[in-house]
Each structure stands twice: as C-alpha cells, then as structure tokens.
Scaffold this motif. Sequence first.
Motif: not given
Length: 261
Positions: A214-239
């Motif tokens: 289990w690996r954590f990205i640095p605190p307060s740095s959502p740009h490190f998780g761009g892959r899952w942030e894009a998936a969250v945006k797509s899921a919210r968009h369609h739902l």
Amino acid sequence: MSMDSCVLEVAFHPLYYYIDKNPVLLPKNDHLTRLIIDDAHLCLLHAGALATHSFIRRRYWILDGGNVVRNHLRKCNRCFSCKPRPLIQPMGNLPPERLSSAAAFLTTGVDYAGPFYVTSARLRGAVSTKAYLVVFICFTTKAVHLELASELSTPAFIAAYRRFVALRGHPAVIFSDNGTNFVGAHNYFRDLGRLLSTTSARLCDAATSSGTDWRFIPPSSPHFGGRWEAAVKSARHHLTRVIGKQKLTYEEFLPSDFELS
C-alpha cells in the motif's frame, strides 16, 4: 502626464487624421520602422499589438507588419512587467507502474466518489441516506471497478475492498491518498499480517503470498492521483446525467453492471 493630456495627444496625433490610400511602404527590418512602432505604441498608451498595428496602417504599410509589431512589442519592459508570465512547473516522471505492462488490476488506484443519496425503500416518507462509490482503477489498462460503501469509515471500505478482491484478485500495489479510511485499512491489514506471523508459519506464508503493498501519495497533493481523479470525474459525470436527482435504493445502486473500461 495626466490621462486627459494623453488622450488629447492621441486625438491630435498626425497619424490619427492622415488616412492615405497609398501608405508609405516600410521594410520590416529597419531602424525607422522600429521608431514608428515605438511612437505609435506610446501614443496609444501601451496598447496591444493589434491596436498599434491598426493605428500605424493609417499612414504606413510595414511589410509583414503584424508579426513585426507583435515581436517588437514583446520587448516593451512596461508591458512585460504589467503582465508577467507565470512559471510553469515541469511535469515529473511517471511511476514505473504506469509504464510497465501487467495483468489487470495488479497495480490499482483507489478513491471515493460522492456522496450519492439512496433511499431505504420505495415508500412515501422513506429516509434517505448518503452512499459513496469506491472507485478502483487499473494503472495498466485504465479499467474501472466500482463498489458501493454506506459511509466513509474504515470497516465500510474494508468490506468494499474484500468484494473487489473476490472479483479481481489481490492487487500487488495499491495507490491512494491519505484519507483516514485508507490509512485505517492499511493499519488493519498490517496488524493482521503481524498477528498471523506470530500464530502460524503456514498462515504467515499464505498471508504474504497474497499481500499488497500500500503506497500513499504525499499529503495535500491530489495531482499525484490524476489517474483515479479522472475516473472519479467520469463516474460522477455519467451517473449524474443518467440518474439525475432520482434517489435509488441500495440494491438499485449496487454497481454490479457499472464496470467501465
């Protein structure tokens, strides 16, 4: 110089009224051409390249005038200091897991999407509660697996994670942010591994063979998780566009048929 005097200077400038059908032809690489551009630029109170070029063309025609005026005005210190360019941070190197080929969901990112409101029953006056989508995304194929969680607690996430593992298998590496539910799940699995290691060697070998890094990205740095942030945006968009404001039951919202790829 006051603003009124500057306006009067522009209004009574000889170039302002003198409109010639046969303007003076000027070369683009000439000292006189640069002096005329500077004079028009100052008379127009440091206007942009388009306005300066339009003002000059009332009397002079500069060869390739648009590019000449634009390139010359870039050297104006006053205009540059009033509109500085921000420093663009160069993009860092992608992690090796994003570039190497592997089985689906062997390297996984996880995040939450929501909240969404679900109702307890199709009855009048039924209570609505919050629910969250747990988004698992494969780093290799970009495939998305969705699970439903009733709350943001660690036990709810562990239950969703176990359902994910039952369908997709144990991932080798999981990336996530520093949410308390993710940190709690990491501590839970770590303590469970320590307990099994002290209980039985056979159980310890079984636990380590299916263990997950289990690996954590640095605190307060959502740009490190761009892959899952894009998936969250797509899921919210369609739902949001499919469901709208309608409140589904927990069974209707179960994302068994929502798997994206």
